[in-house]
Design a protein around this motif. Structure first.
Motif, PDB file in Angstrom:
ATOM      1  N   VAL A 178      10.037  20.247  37.433  1.00 21.86           N
ATOM      2  CA  VAL A 178       8.872  20.125  36.548  1.00 21.86           C
ATOM      3  C   VAL A 178       8.201  18.769  36.707  1.00 21.86           C
ATOM      4  N   SER A 179       9.009  17.698  36.705  1.00 23.19           N
ATOM      5  CA  SER A 179       8.433  16.358  36.867  1.00 23.19           C
ATOM      6  C   SER A 179       7.800  16.202  38.241  1.00 23.19           C
ATOM      7  N   GLY A 180       8.375  16.828  39.273  1.00 20.81           N
ATOM      8  CA  GLY A 180       7.784  16.757  40.602  1.00 20.81           C
ATOM      9  C   GLY A 180       6.442  17.454  40.671  1.00 20.81           C
ATOM     10  N   LEU A 181       6.347  18.637  40.043  1.00 17.46           N
ATOM     11  CA  LEU A 181       5.075  19.365  40.028  1.00 17.46           C
ATOM     12  C   LEU A 181       4.004  18.608  39.252  1.00 17.46           C
ATOM     13  N   LEU A 182       4.359  18.088  38.078  1.00 13.24           N
ATOM     14  CA  LEU A 182       3.390  17.333  37.282  1.00 13.24           C
ATOM     15  C   LEU A 182       2.952  16.062  38.001  1.00 13.24           C
ATOM     16  N   ALA A 228      -1.381   0.623  45.925  1.00  9.43           N
ATOM     17  CA  ALA A 228       0.080   0.700  45.814  1.00  9.43           C
ATOM     18  C   ALA A 228       0.535   2.128  45.567  1.00  9.43           C
ATOM     19  N   LEU A 229      -0.203   2.861  44.713  1.00  8.69           N
ATOM     20  CA  LEU A 229       0.164   4.241  44.426  1.00  8.69           C
ATOM     21  C   LEU A 229       0.011   5.124  45.659  1.00  8.69           C
ATOM     22  N   MET A 230      -1.060   4.913  46.413  1.00 11.42           N
ATOM     23  CA  MET A 230      -1.263   5.691  47.638  1.00 11.42           C
ATOM     24  C   MET A 230      -0.164   5.416  48.648  1.00 11.42           C
ATOM     25  N   CYS A 231       0.219   4.144  48.795  1.00 12.92           N
ATOM     26  CA  CYS A 231       1.308   3.799  49.729  1.00 12.92           C
ATOM     27  C   CYS A 231       2.613   4.462  49.308  1.00 12.92           C
ATOM     28  N   ALA A 232       2.877   4.474  47.987  1.00 13.13           N
ATOM     29  CA  ALA A 232       4.101   5.109  47.504  1.00 13.13           C
ATOM     30  C   ALA A 232       4.103   6.603  47.788  1.00 13.13           C
ATOM     31  N   VAL A 233       2.965   7.264  47.552  1.00 10.87           N
ATOM     32  CA  VAL A 233       2.864   8.709  47.806  1.00 10.87           C
ATOM     33  C   VAL A 233       3.038   9.016  49.287  1.00 10.87           C
ATOM     34  N   ILE A 234       2.412   8.199  50.142  1.00  8.64           N
ATOM     35  CA  ILE A 234       2.543   8.406  51.587  1.00  8.64           C
ATOM     36  C   ILE A 234       3.990   8.204  52.030  1.00  8.64           C
ATOM     37  N   GLY A 235       4.643   7.159  51.491  1.00  4.48           N
ATOM     38  CA  GLY A 235       6.050   6.915  51.845  1.00  4.48           C
ATOM     39  C   GLY A 235       6.949   8.070  51.451  1.00  4.48           C
ATOM     40  N   ILE A 236       6.726   8.611  50.246  1.00  4.73           N
ATOM     41  CA  ILE A 236       7.527   9.756  49.798  1.00  4.73           C
ATOM     42  C   ILE A 236       7.277  10.961  50.693  1.00  4.73           C
ATOM     43  N   ALA A 237       6.008  11.182  51.071  1.00  2.48           N
ATOM     44  CA  ALA A 237       5.689  12.326  51.930  1.00  2.48           C
ATOM     45  C   ALA A 237       6.367  12.215  53.290  1.00  2.48           C
ATOM     46  N   LEU A 238       6.475  10.997  53.826  1.00  2.00           N
ATOM     47  CA  LEU A 238       7.048  10.815  55.159  1.00  2.00           C
ATOM     48  C   LEU A 238       8.541  11.136  55.199  1.00  2.00           C
ATOM     49  N   VAL A 239       9.258  10.846  54.108  1.00  3.07           N
ATOM     50  CA  VAL A 239      10.716  11.039  54.121  1.00  3.07           C
ATOM     51  C   VAL A 239      11.142  12.250  53.300  1.00  3.07           C
ATOM     52  N   SER A 293       6.975  21.929  53.442  1.00  2.00           N
ATOM     53  CA  SER A 293       6.731  20.490  53.311  1.00  2.00           C
ATOM     54  C   SER A 293       6.292  20.147  51.896  1.00  2.00           C
ATOM     55  N   GLY A 294       5.446  21.010  51.309  1.00  2.00           N
ATOM     56  CA  GLY A 294       5.011  20.771  49.935  1.00  2.00           C
ATOM     57  C   GLY A 294       6.158  20.843  48.946  1.00  2.00           C
ATOM     58  N   VAL A 295       7.059  21.806  49.134  1.00  2.00           N
ATOM     59  CA  VAL A 295       8.224  21.930  48.254  1.00  2.00           C
ATOM     60  C   VAL A 295       9.111  20.688  48.373  1.00  2.00           C
ATOM     61  N   ALA A 296       9.300  20.197  49.606  1.00  2.00           N
ATOM     62  CA  ALA A 296      10.109  19.003  49.814  1.00  2.00           C
ATOM     63  C   ALA A 296       9.478  17.788  49.142  1.00  2.00           C
ATOM     64  N   THR A 318      11.250  15.507  46.178  1.00  2.00           N
ATOM     65  CA  THR A 318      11.486  14.069  46.311  1.00  2.00           C
ATOM     66  C   THR A 318      10.743  13.290  45.236  1.00  2.00           C
ATOM     67  N   LEU A 319       9.500  13.660  44.964  1.00  2.00           N
ATOM     68  CA  LEU A 319       8.741  12.973  43.912  1.00  2.00           C
ATOM     69  C   LEU A 319       9.384  13.198  42.548  1.00  2.00           C
ATOM     70  N   GLY A 320       9.862  14.409  42.297  1.00  2.00           N
ATOM     71  CA  GLY A 320      10.543  14.683  41.036  1.00  2.00           C
ATOM     72  C   GLY A 320      11.786  13.842  40.868  1.00  2.00           C
ATOM     73  N   TYR A 321      12.541  13.654  41.945  1.00  2.00           N
ATOM     74  CA  TYR A 321      13.735  12.807  41.869  1.00  2.00           C
ATOM     75  C   TYR A 321      13.355  11.355  41.550  1.00  2.00           C
ATOM     76  N   VAL A 322      12.328  10.851  42.221  1.00  2.80           N
ATOM     77  CA  VAL A 322      11.892   9.473  41.975  1.00  2.80           C
ATOM     78  C   VAL A 322      11.455   9.302  40.521  1.00  2.80           C
ATOM     79  N   ILE A 323      10.694  10.261  39.988  1.00  4.07           N
ATOM     80  CA  ILE A 323      10.243  10.181  38.605  1.00  4.07           C
ATOM     81  C   ILE A 323      11.421  10.224  37.641  1.00  4.07           C
ATOM     82  N   GLN A 324      12.392  11.091  37.911  1.00  4.23           N
ATOM     83  CA  GLN A 324      13.559  11.191  37.044  1.00  4.23           C
ATOM     84  C   GLN A 324      14.372   9.895  37.038  1.00  4.23           C
TER      85      GLN A 324
END
Length: 381
Positions: free
Chosen positions: A263-267, A291-302, A346-349, A353-359
Motif C-alpha cells: 500500500v505504501s509503495g503504491l501511494l 533530490a527527490l528525482m535522484c532518489a526515485v531514479i536510484g530506487i528504479a535502478l536497483v 519492473s513496475g511491481v518491483a 522497493t519504494l514501499g520498503y523504503v517508506i516503511q
C-alpha cells in the motif's frame, strides 16, 4: 540529439519517452488543477496554473501548469515552461526558449529567439512561427513555420515549412509538403519511403531505412534476456554483500506485513511525480525536487535486483544467502526483460522497493520519539 546510437534504438527510446511523458502528464493533471494560483516573483517570473490561463506577459520566465493554456498576443521576455493537456501559443513574442509537454501543442504566428523543445501526442510549429531550433517528439509532428535546424521524432513527421539548415528525422512516415524549403540535409531514419510533394525543395535527402519492430529476431530477444539476467544477478549479489540487513528485513516484511508494504509503495508511486512537479513550480523547492528525482531514479535502478533478492531470501531463508541473491537476481532480470510483461514486472518491483523504503523511514520516525521518551532525565541540583 546523440548520434552514437543506431536509428532503431533512437526511435525506440523516443517512443519510450513519449509513453513516460503521458504518464507524467496524467499524474500531474490529477493534482495541479486543484491547487490553482498565480503570481510574480521578485525576479519578474510569472508562476501560473489554471486560475490564470492566459497571462498577458512576463519580464522574466513564464511557468504554467494545468489543463488548457491559451497564450494569445503576449510578450514573454525570457523562457516559457509549461505542462498540461492542451497548449496553444499564438501571436506572441518570446525572448528566450520554449519548453512544453502536453497532449496537443500548437505554436502559431509566434517569434521565438531561442529554441523550441516540445513533447506530446500532436505537435505543430505552425505557419508564421519562427524559432532558432525546433526539437519535437510526438505521435504526429509537423513543422509548418521556420527554423534554422530541427530534430523531429514521431510516428508521422510532416515538414511543410522552411529550415535554413539540417534536419534529423526519426519516424515511421515522413511527409515533405509543397511548401517545404530545406537548405541543408535531411537525415531521415524512416521505415518507409517519404512522401514528397511536387513543390518541395530539399538540399539533399539521406534515407536510413529503419527496421520494423516485427523484424526483431528471436536471437535478439534471447540475447537481451540473458544480458538483463546477468546484470541483475550482479547487482543482486552486490546488494546482498553491502546491505544484507536490508534484504533480510525486506524478506521478513514481505512474509509478515505485506499489506502495509504494498500500500505504501503504491501511494508513494502515485504521489512521487506530482510532488516533484509541485516542487519545481514552487521554485524554492528546486533542490528538493532534484533530490527527490535522484532518489526515485536510484530506487528504479536497483528495484528489480532488490525485489528478486528479497523474495529469494524469503523462500530460501535457510540456504546460502549469496546463492539465493544470485538466483533471485537472475529470475528478476529474466522477467523484466520479457516482451510485453517486462514493463509490468519492473513496475511491481519499483512499488515493492519504494514501499520498503517508506516503511523503514516511517518505522525509524516512530522509534525516535519513543526512545527519547524512555531516556532518563538528568538529576536536578
Amino acid at each position: 540529439m546523440p548520434c552514437n546510437l543506431g536509428p532503431s534504438t533512437k526511435r525506440h527510446k523516443a517512443q519510450a519517452r513519449i509513453a513516460l511523458l503521458f504518464a507524467l502528464i496524467a499524474l500531474a493533471l490529477t493534482v495541479l488543477p486543484t491547487a490553482s494560483f498565480a503570481g510574480t516573483d521578485t525576479a519578474g517570473n510569472v508562476l501560473a496554473t489554471e486560475a490564470d490561463s492566459n497571462p498577458s506577459g512576463s519580464e522574466g520566465d513564464l511557468y504554467w501548469a494545468g489543463q488548457s493554456l491559451n497564450l494569445d498576443d503576449a510578450s514573454i521576455d525570457r523562457d516559457i515552461i509549461a505542462a498540461g493537456d492542451s497548449l496553444s501559443i499564438r501571436d506572441c513574442t518570446v525572448g528566450g526558449a520554449i519548453r512544453l509537454a502536453a497532449r496537443t501543442i500548437d505554436i502559431s504566428k509566434t517569434a521565438i529567439d531561442g529554441s523550441v523543445t516540445v513533447a506530446g501526442q500532436h505537435v505543430v510549429l505552425n505557419t508564421g512561427s519562427a524559432a532558432n531550433c525546433f526539437y519535437a517528439m510526438g505521435e504526429t509532428v509537423a513543422l509548418r513555420g521556420s527554423a534554422k535546424s530541427a530534430a523531429l521524432a514521431g510516428s508521422t513527421v510532416t515538414i511543410d515549412g522552411t529550415v535554413d539548415g539540417d534536419v534529423e528525422v526519426w519516424a515511421d512516415k515522413l511527409i515533405l509538403g509543397k511548401n517545404a524549403r530545406i537548405t541543408g540535409t535531411v537525415n531521415a531514419h524512416i521505415a518507409q519511403d517519404p512522401e514528397r510533394a511536387e513543390g518541395a525543395q530539399v538540399g539533399s535527402l539521406k534515407i536510413d531505412r529503419t527496421e520494423n519492430e516485427s523484424t526483431s529476431t528471436i536471437n535478439d530477444i534471447i540475447g537481451g534476456i540473458v544480458a538483463a539476467a546477468l546484470s541483475t544477478c550482479f547487482v543482486a549479489i552486490l546488494l546482498e554483500l553491502v546491505f544484507p540487513r536490508a534484504t533480510a528485513s525486506a524478506a521478513g516484511m514481505l512474509r509478515q506485513r505485506p499489506t502495509p508494504l504494498w500500500v505504501s509503495g503504491l501511494l508513494g508511486t502515485v504521489a512521487a511525480v506530482p510532488a516533484v512537479l509541485l516542487l519545481i513550480i514552487s521554485i524554492a523547492g528546486l533542490s528538493l525536487a532534484g533530490a527527490l528525482m535522484c532518489a526515485v531514479i536510484g530506487i528504479a535502478l536497483v528495484s528489480a535486483a532488490f525485489t528478486g533478492t528479497a523474495i529469494a531470501r524469503m523462500v530460501g531463508h535457510n540456504l546460502n544467502r549469496y546463492a539465493m541473491a544470485a538466483a533471485g537476481g537472475i529470475a528478476a532480470g529474466t522477467l523484466t526483460a520479457l516482451p510485453l510483461m517486462g514493463s509490468f514486472i519492473s513496475g511491481v518491483a519499483f512499488v515493492f522497493t519504494l514501499g520498503y523504503v517508506i516503511q523503514i523511514i516511517w518505522r525509524n520516525a516512530r522509534l525516535k520519539p519513543q526512545q527519547a521518551a524512555n531516556t532518563p532525565g538528568l538529576p536536578s541540583a
